[in-house]
Design a protein around this motif. Structure first.
Motif, short mmCIF file in Angstrom:
data_model
loop_
_atom_site.label_atom_id
_atom_site.label_comp_id
_atom_site.label_asym_id
_atom_site.label_seq_id
_atom_site.Cartn_x
_atom_site.Cartn_y
_atom_site.Cartn_z
N LYS A 1 -7.63 32.83 -5.30
CA LYS A 1 -8.41 31.61 -4.29
C LYS A 1 -8.08 30.28 -5.00
O LYS A 1 -8.90 29.45 -5.09
N PHE A 2 -6.66 30.28 -5.76
CA PHE A 2 -6.51 28.96 -6.44
C PHE A 2 -6.25 27.71 -5.13
O PHE A 2 -5.75 27.89 -4.32
N PHE A 3 -6.88 26.81 -5.54
CA PHE A 3 -6.74 25.39 -4.57
C PHE A 3 -6.67 24.16 -5.54
O PHE A 3 -7.40 24.09 -6.49
N ASN A 4 -5.65 23.34 -5.29
CA ASN A 4 -5.54 22.29 -6.02
C ASN A 4 -5.19 21.11 -5.01
O ASN A 4 -4.50 21.10 -4.18
N SER A 5 -5.94 19.78 -5.02
CA SER A 5 -5.90 18.79 -4.22
C SER A 5 -5.38 17.67 -5.20
O SER A 5 -6.52 17.19 -5.98
N TYR A 6 -4.45 16.94 -4.88
CA TYR A 6 -4.10 15.81 -5.59
C TYR A 6 -3.88 14.53 -4.63
O TYR A 6 -2.99 14.80 -3.55
N ASN A 7 -4.43 13.44 -4.68
CA ASN A 7 -4.57 12.04 -3.74
C ASN A 7 -4.34 10.97 -4.56
O ASN A 7 -5.41 10.76 -5.59
N ALA A 8 -3.42 10.10 -4.37
CA ALA A 8 -3.36 8.96 -5.00
C ALA A 8 -3.16 7.93 -4.11
O ALA A 8 -2.49 8.14 -3.12
N ILE A 9 -3.44 6.60 -4.20
CA ILE A 9 -3.23 5.43 -3.65
C ILE A 9 -2.49 4.22 -4.72
O ILE A 9 -3.05 4.23 -5.85
N SER A 10 -1.96 3.36 -4.08
CA SER A 10 -1.42 2.57 -4.99
C SER A 10 -0.77 1.07 -4.32
O SER A 10 -0.76 1.18 -3.09
N GLY B 1 2.98 18.27 0.65
CA GLY B 1 2.84 16.99 0.20
C GLY B 1 3.29 16.01 1.02
O GLY B 1 4.29 16.11 1.67
N VAL B 2 2.77 14.82 0.85
CA VAL B 2 3.46 13.54 1.63
C VAL B 2 3.35 12.43 0.63
O VAL B 2 2.31 12.26 -0.07
N LYS B 3 4.35 11.53 0.94
CA LYS B 3 4.33 10.19 0.08
C LYS B 3 4.70 9.09 0.91
O LYS B 3 5.87 9.19 1.43
N PHE C 1 0.85 -1.11 -0.01
CA PHE C 1 -0.20 0.04 0.15
C PHE C 1 0.83 1.33 -0.04
O PHE C 1 1.72 1.25 0.72
N GLY C 2 0.64 2.21 -0.90
CA GLY C 2 1.44 3.29 -0.89
C GLY C 2 0.11 4.52 -1.10
O GLY C 2 -0.95 4.34 -1.68
N PHE C 3 0.52 5.75 -0.73
CA PHE C 3 -0.11 6.90 -0.43
C PHE C 3 0.56 8.27 -0.87
O PHE C 3 1.40 8.31 -0.17
N GLU C 4 0.02 8.95 -1.68
CA GLU C 4 0.68 10.36 -1.86
C GLU C 4 -0.52 11.34 -2.02
O GLU C 4 -1.78 11.08 -2.51
N SER C 5 -0.38 12.55 -1.34
CA SER C 5 -1.13 13.51 -1.40
C SER C 5 -0.43 14.70 -1.29
O SER C 5 0.63 15.12 -0.75
N GLU C 6 -1.03 15.82 -2.23
CA GLU C 6 -0.53 17.11 -2.07
C GLU C 6 -1.48 18.26 -2.18
O GLU C 6 -2.40 17.94 -3.04
N GLN C 7 -1.28 19.01 -1.42
CA GLN C 7 -2.53 20.25 -1.04
C GLN C 7 -1.95 21.67 -1.39
O GLN C 7 -0.82 21.88 -0.79
N THR C 8 -2.40 22.26 -2.38
CA THR C 8 -1.84 23.56 -2.78
C THR C 8 -2.89 24.70 -2.81
O THR C 8 -3.95 24.66 -3.17
N VAL C 9 -2.36 26.03 -2.50
CA VAL C 9 -3.22 27.37 -2.37
C VAL C 9 -2.34 28.25 -3.22
O VAL C 9 -1.10 28.13 -3.17
N GLY C 10 -3.11 29.29 -3.77
CA GLY C 10 -2.26 30.50 -4.22
C GLY C 10 -3.12 31.47 -4.74
O GLY C 10 -4.31 31.61 -4.22
N SER C 11 -2.69 32.16 -5.59
CA SER C 11 -3.38 33.47 -6.06
C SER C 11 -4.79 33.23 -6.56
O SER C 11 -4.94 32.36 -6.92
#
Length: 717
Positions: free
Chosen positions: A179-188, A714-716, A167-177
């Motif tokens: 009101k930019f918001f990006n959420s990326y989340n993955a499992i493997s 982020g975390v991996k 099991f692997g997990f990856e996540s990254e949460q980003t904010v910016g100009s």
């Protein structure tokens, strides 16, 4: 570029270094070759102009798919900065159109993602680059193996499960100009013969201009079963959808006054793309491989907009006591493709060889509904008050057979001839002109294509390469059924045909200096484009036709110099200086237009949308914890139409001025599994645009974003 050679020749001798720099959470393969190997799976790349990019190296801004940074090491990539959110990939090369990469064969894991390869090949599907392991690029010689497009082939290889983890997990949460918001989340994970990988990504923001808000989400799942050491089967499912508010185009005067202003607030765009696929691979023997990929593309493209020149305000109509009705356009795509490839390695006397042959079946139905009269409201509403003026069923069936063979004449020299034969069956039925005029079209076209490539290894890490390959581009539905009131279509439009050729030298020297320097030539006959014409009432309009024959020729050069390794002993740190330069002289060599009753020659005019110079240079620093890139980009001027209009009162045609940009990407890894990143786009807040357009999302000038930033963690595991 030549300075790099001089510095290297005058430097002291260096020791050989390892091919990787290991960071806490990633392994950066910094000294790999920048081009693809001769063979990957059942694909042959010998003798072709190729590139490979690893997005996860941390040297580019992936949170908003910043294409000019991601493709910075690929010379000649012209990017349309449609928005700062990276919702779509808009790139072109060597004189091809950048509008949603319409002239590029875009693939994911080997299968097409273009919405309708022959009828409407815009690529509405774009995954988050955080999920992409490798980008494989082949220039014009890709036509024989992958299809006809002059713009070449780009394959996005998605990440897969780590075979050593359950099991692997990856996540990254980003904010910016803005009101930019990006959420990326993955499992493997991997368990015995079974492995899986999946992600969910969401991206929202208000946009740099007013009335430019967006809401994007994407899903992906890859379930793979490995029978044994010989074979595997995988099921993959991809989905992307978003809703974007469109701020509208500007005239030149409006852009000069305030490039951040909005001329529309009731315009919206909404694509939804679903791609289920099945991938089968099996080794039939020690020298024979079989690959079969089947996939469907099911989706839609929706827009509701008030269409008028940018100097016409979208205000309340005093007679109606409301806003004017908006135009509703909808496309529905249902396509199925199966492609089978067989590769065999053989020996005939003293000559070794590798043969790849395959067949392709493609069936697509597009239901196009355009010029519907929508509501007078202000929100995203696709309902109608009057039926569609255009209602068409468009159907294409395509059969293709292809083969390429590597003949290894000597251990150093190989020759790779190939051919492709395409059969296209197209029919169109429906009504146009406010449902008053029924149309029917049925046509069968056959295209034999031939080509060959040469490759000579001058050393273990350097090679000469060259190729020539025929290509074509069938005219598309959008060329014969305009959705806007600003274009007139030539009823006798024809398919475009031609060829491309490359000659280059590439490789690396002592893990210190990498390079790929080449010449190219593209002949593009019966090019479809726009001419600015004047009507009877002295109003201008755009005439879509085969404007003439164009030739693009020039130089593409990539160089990268490792400064630390040039002067210091081996270490885990490095400082790299790279430069990606293209000179593209794309001009019409044949063509005329009728203007005020006179025939005016197009010979010598610039091919539209093609800057003569594109240069990107940068400095990247890497050590155990940090990757950072400071990049400078220069893109020369271009014209938006074939008759090289300098200016147009409504902004839909004219010069696209040259521009300069500076970008910064920084990634820091800590505590083995964690990282933070900071990105600064257009750091000097340049005022520029990359496109004028007469259709969605214009018409007019489409301003690019000014300075923006983002910060992510982020975390991996």
């Amino acid at each position: 570029m030549f300075v790099f050679f001089l510095v290297y020749q005058t430097a002291v001798a260096q020791k050989h270094l390892k091919d990787t720099v290991r960071l806490d959470s990633v392994v950066v393969q910094e000294n790999r070759l920048k081009h693809l190997p001769e063979i990957i799976g059942t694909n042959i790349f010998s003798g072709k102009k190729t590139f490979t990019i690893i997005p996860s190296e941390g040297k580019a801004n992936l949170t908003n798919n910043n294409a000019r940074m991601i493709f910075s090491t690929v010379p000649g990539v012209n990017v349309w900065d449609m928005d700062g959110a990276g919702l779509q990939l808009n790139i072109g090369t060597r004189g091809t159109d950048s509008h949603r990469s319409i002239e590029t064969n875009i693939r994911q894991n080997g299968y097409n993602t273009n919405s309708d390869m022959f009828g409407y090949p815009e690529d509405h599907y774009t995954p988050p680059m955080q999920a992409v392991q490798e980008i494989q690029i082949v220039r014009g010689a890709s036509a024989l193996q992958f299809g006809s497009q002059f713009g070449g082939m780009i394959n996005l290889k998605m990440k897969e499960a780590d075979p050593n983890k359950r099991f692997g997990f990856e996540s990254e949460q980003t904010v910016g100009s803005n009101k930019f918001f990006n959420s990326y989340n993955a499992i493997s994970g991997n368990e015995g013969k079974f492995s899986y990988y999946g992600y969910y990504s969401k991206r929202t923001g208000d946009g740099w201009r007013p009335d430019a808000a967006f809401d994007y989400q994407a899903y992906y799942a890859n379930l793979k079963y490995k029978f044994n050491e010989k074979g595997s089967i995988a099921f993959q499912f991809s989905r992307m959808d978003y809703r974007q508010q469109i701020a509208g185009g500007l005239t030149d005067a409006q852009f000069a006054q305030n490039n951040r202003q909005s001329t529309r607030f009731r315009n919206f765009f909404n694509p939804e793309i679903n791609i289920p696929s099945l991938l089968f691979n099996y080794d039939l023997g020690t020298r024979t491989k079989l690959e079969v990929i089947s996939h469907a593309l099911i989706g839609q493209r929706n827009s509701v907009q008030f269409i008028a020149n940018p100097n016409v305000p979208d205000t309340v109509n005093t007679a109606l006591k409301s806003y004017n009705p908006r135009q509703v356009d909808r496309d529905y795509y249902k396509g199925f493709t199966t492609e089978a490839r067989l590769q065999h390695v053989y020996q005939l006397g003293n000559v070794g060889g590798v043969l790849t042959a395959g067949v392709r079946y493609f069936n697509e139905t597009t239901n196009r509904k355009q010029k519907g009269t929508g509501t007078t409201g202000t929100d995203f509403d696709l309902s109608l008050v009057k039926d569609y003026g255009i209602d068409l069923d468009l159907h294409t069936t395509n059969y293709a057979v292809f083969a390429e063979n590597i003949f290894r004449v000597t251990p150093a020299l190989s020759v790779t001839p190939g051919f492709r034969y395409e059969i296209i069956k197209t029919d169109m039925n429906g009504v146009i002109s406010n449902r008053t005029f029924p149309v029917h079209y049925a046509g069968d076209r056959n295209f034999p294509l031939f080509g060959t490539g040469l490759q000579y290894k001058t050393s273990a890490n350097t090679q000469l390469y060259g190729n020539i390959s025929q290509a074509y581009r069938p005219y598309i539905y959008a060329n014969v059924t305009p959705a806007d009131q600003l274009s007139v279509i030539d009823p006798n439009i024809k398919d475009s045909r031609g060829y491309s050729a490359d000659l280059g030298y590439r490789g690396r020297i002592d893990h210190i200096f990498s390079y790929d320097i080449g010449l190219f030539y593209v002949r593009y006959n019966n090019r479809v484009g726009s001419l600015t014409m004047t009507g009877a009432n002295n109003s201008t309009y755009l005439y879509v036709t085969n404007v003439g024959d164009a030739v693009a020729k020039g130089v593409e050069a990539f160089t990268e110099l490792s400064l630390f390794r040039l002067f210091n002993s081996p270490s885990s740190s490095d400082l790299k200086l790279f430069n990606s330069l293209s000179y593209d002289r794309a001009r019409y060599v044949k063509g005329t237009l009728s203007q005020s009753g006179k025939n005016v020659s197009l010979v010598g005019n610039w091919a539209e949308g093609t800057p003569q110079w594109i240069n990107r240079t940068g400095l990247s620093y890497l050590n155990k914890h940090t990757t950072a890139t400071l990049q400078y980009s220069y893109v020369g001027k271009s014209f938006s139409d074939a008759n090289n209009t300098v200016a147009n009162p409504i902004g839909s045609s004219g010069i696209v001025p040259a521009y300069h940009l500076v970008d910064l990407a920084l990634n820091y890894n800590f505590l083995q599994h964690y990282h933070v990143n900071f990105n600064l786009n257009n750091a000097l807040n340049a005022k520029y645009f990359t496109r004028r357009i007469n259709m969605y999302p214009g018409p007019g000038i489409l301003p690019a974003d000014g300075r923006t930033f983002s910060l992510g963690v982020g975390v991996k595991l």
